[in-house]
Structure formats: C-alpha cells, structure tokens
Scaffold this active site. Structure first.
Site, PDB file in Angstrom:
ATOM      1  N   LYS A  85      48.668  43.198  35.884  1.00  0.00           N
ATOM      2  CA  LYS A  85      47.864  42.837  37.050  1.00  0.00           C
ATOM      3  C   LYS A  85      46.378  43.031  36.757  1.00  0.00           C
ATOM      4  O   LYS A  85      45.985  43.487  35.691  1.00  0.00           O
ATOM      5  CB  LYS A  85      48.295  43.674  38.260  1.00  0.00           C
ATOM      6  CG  LYS A  85      49.749  43.468  38.678  1.00  0.00           C
ATOM      7  CD  LYS A  85      50.059  42.021  39.012  1.00  0.00           C
ATOM      8  CE  LYS A  85      51.383  41.833  39.743  1.00  0.00           C
ATOM      9  NZ  LYS A  85      52.572  42.276  38.992  1.00  0.00           N
ATOM     10  N   THR A  86      45.538  42.700  37.734  1.00  0.00           N
ATOM     11  CA  THR A  86      44.091  42.670  37.512  1.00  0.00           C
ATOM     12  C   THR A  86      43.530  44.045  37.166  1.00  0.00           C
ATOM     13  O   THR A  86      42.639  44.172  36.332  1.00  0.00           O
ATOM     14  CB  THR A  86      43.382  42.088  38.746  1.00  0.00           C
ATOM     15  OG1 THR A  86      44.009  40.848  39.091  1.00  0.00           O
ATOM     16  CG2 THR A  86      41.911  41.824  38.445  1.00  0.00           C
TER      17      THR A  86
END
Length: 383
Positions: free
Chosen positions: A190-191
């Site tokens: 994820k980011t």
C-alpha cells in the site's frame, strides 16, 4: 525482478522502529495515539482509530454500526474478499453490486441495480471500494444509500492521498465528508506500510469511541473505579496496532506527499508509454472527479484479440523480470458465495476481470522501469 508493488523502507523508518523498541511501550502506548492524530489531520477527519489490519478495520466498522444477522450490506464484486467477508463476520448478508467495466468501480447505476435485489432485507451499509486509488462517486452513492436508509463505509486501502472534487466541493479520501467511516490498510504494497496495520477514520465521536473499545476486547474502565478495575459491556476483539508498527506508520506518513508525487509521475509515464499499444492495451479509465494516488497500475488488455491467454502473458512477462498481478477475481464467483447466493451474472465485473492486469508501480521505480515494463508488454503481445 520488478514486482507489481513493494514497500519503500528507508533508514529513518528503521531508526523510528528502533527508537520505539527502546521505549517503555511496545503496545498500547503513546505512539498509537500520535499516529492516529497525525493520520486524522492528514486526511481531514476528526477521528482516526488504528487497528491490526485492513480486514480488522472493516470488521470494526460493521461492529461499530451494530450490523445484525439478517441485515444486508452492498459491496462491489471487484474487490478483495474482506469487503464482503466483514458482513459475514457479523452475520449479515451481502448483495453484490456490479462495476463499471472500464474503471472497476461501483457506480450509482450499479448500486441502483443492487438495491433492487435486496429482497426485503434491511440495508445497513453500502461499501464502495476506491479501486486502484481512483475514487468512487461518493456524492452519487451517498444519495442512493441515504434514500435506502443506509450509510456509506468507504473501503479505501488503495486511495490514501487521493483527492476528489464533486461539483464545487473538494476533499480528501478519508475525510468522511460523504461517509460514516473510511477504512485503510498499511500492508507492504500500500501507499504507506507498517507491515500489517489498519485505520478507521470518522467524524462521529460516538463511533470513534466504539471502535476503540471494540478493538480492545470490548473493555472499559469506569470513572472513579479502582485502578485495576475494568468491565466488558460487550464482546470485542484484540485488534490493536502495536507502538512498534505505529512508529513505522508515523515515519511513513511523513513521506506520503513524496510517495504520492512519485506514484503520480510514474502513472503519467505509463499513460504516455501505453498510448501506442491502444486499442489492444489501455489503462483503466479515471473518473473526472478523482485525482488519484494510484496504488495499482491496471492495464486493460484484449487477450483474445492478442491471441494469447492472460496466463501466457503473465508468464512471458515474468520471464522478462516483470511481475504482475490480477485485481480482482469477482468475489461473487467465489465458492462460498456461489453456494450461499447461487450463480448470477454481473457483466461489468466479468468484463473487468477478463481484461485486467496490474503492472509494477511503487515509489522506488524509475521512469526507465516503466519504459522497460511497457516494452516487455509490447514484445509479449507482438505489437
């Protein structure tokens, strides 16, 4: 090998975790609250509640809303399993909404169709998924959900940093301007990453308090009681996120703007590089209201026209040191849900699944890596 996604861990991240390890609290300490405050401020929500992972975040959201057996939630079929499973965790039923075949997103039209299939059950929540990082039409979905007596809970693990504009109203995914809650994940691809970890944001103080209580076994400490005294008014879970991981989360959150900018640069490079491969290959369509920080770079490929199966393309790309993934297999086709609800057709989900392939995208990539991926894809498809 270029994987489809990976974490970016730097020396200051390691130092932050090491500092937490030397501290007095490895869990349930001050770093948890610090991470929650910083996250809430970053996305513009009043409250943020950290938890063990993105699935726990969804489960806690259902518990906080007091979703009951026999009630129903609506989720898109193109998503990870947890979006639907969180309803089953609390005994509720799932109605699957179709998606736009070119964005993979639930739309007001596909939600309206799903509402027709409620079969008299009470609808408690609609769970739009911000697939890839692009935002669903929150304004349109909220109107329909409210009309059906339900609230929105945003499944937003892909969309940290994404901004939206509906009419003259601008916002950030996670600010809960249109929803009761938004859930996030900090899985390594994820980011931002904490290894495992999740967060729920909300503007409702009552929901925030329930989320905090339910992530810690349902325990409360009544005011004025003995210092060791606790009570459990309802059963909760051990869904806490340790200080060690929150320390990593704080360090990663400070880099969100840099990570977001890098992902946007790489996504723009992909769009430019993939253009000559049209119409056989084209990027997933971006809604006009969404300015995404893409978690996934999804290419839609006409495999039949290319004369190859997706597996052949995946294996040929792997041989060229390019990793890929498929997001997602339609959840309504999974054996558990087929047995529970029978087989039915969602044409948008099928069309999306038949064509989607996630290409490498993460901040550690260079623009030249994008060119390498697209060149490999061009060779494999014989273009």
């Amino acid at each position: 090998m270029l994987p489809y996604g990976r974490q970016t861990i730097e020396d200051d991240d390691i130092a932050a975790v090491a500092e937490a390890l030397r501290g007095d609290f490895l869990t349930t300490g001050p770093t948890v609250e610090a991470f929650e405050r910083a996250f809430a401020e970053k996305v513009g929500a009043r409250h943020a509640v950290a938890c063990a992972n993105g699935t726990a975040a969804l489960h806690l959201a259902m518990l906080a809303l007091e979703v009951q057996p026999g009630e129903t939630i609506i989720a898109p079929s193109i998503t990870f399993l947890a979006t639907a499973n969180c309803a089953r965790f609390v005994g509720a039923e799932v109605v699957f909404a179709d998606v736009d075949p070119d964005t993979g997103l639930m739309t007001p039209a596909t939600l309206a169709d799903a509402l027709k299939r409620l079969e008299g059950r009470r609808l408690r929540a609609v769970l739009p998924v911000h697939l890839r990082g692009d935002a669903a039409d929150l304004a349109g979905l909220k109107d329909l959900a409210q009309g059906a007596g339900a609230v929105l809970v945003e499944d937003a693990p892909h969309a940290l940093g994404t901004t939206v504009k509906f009419g003259n109203s601008a916002g950030t995914i996670g600010d809960c301007a249109y929803s009761a809650m938004a859930t996030f994940s900090f899985h390594p691809v994820k980011t931002i990453a904490t290894g495992e970890g999740g967060m729920v944001t909300t503007n409702d103080a009552r929901l925030a308090e329930r989320l905090r209580r339910l992530r810690t076994h349902g325990m409360v400490r009544p005011e004025g009681g003995d210092p060791w005294w606790y009570e459990m008014p309802e059963v909760g879970f051990n869904y806490r996120l340790p200080d060690i991981l929150c320390a990593l989360g704080l360090s990663q959150l400070a880099k969100l703007d840099r990570f977001a900018a890098r992902r946007r640069i790489l996504a723009a490079r992909y769009h430019e590089a993939l253009a000559p491969l049209a119409p056989l290959v084209r990027p997933a369509v971006r809604p006009e209201w969404s300015d995404p920080v893409l978690h996934l770079m999804v290419a839609l490929i006409d495999f039949a026209a290319a004369g190859q199966t997706r597996r052949q393309v995946v294996e040929a790309l792997k041989a060229r040191e390019v990793g890929t993934q498929v997001h997602y297999i339609p959840v309504h086709t999974q054996p558990y849900y087929r047995e529970r609800y029978g087989e039915f057709d969602l044409p948008g989900a099928s069309a999306w699944y038949d064509r989607c392939l996630s290409l490498p995208l993460y901040p550690g990539m260079e623009e030249g890596d994008v060119d390498r991926v697209v060149e490999a894809l061009r060779e494999v498809l014989g273009l």
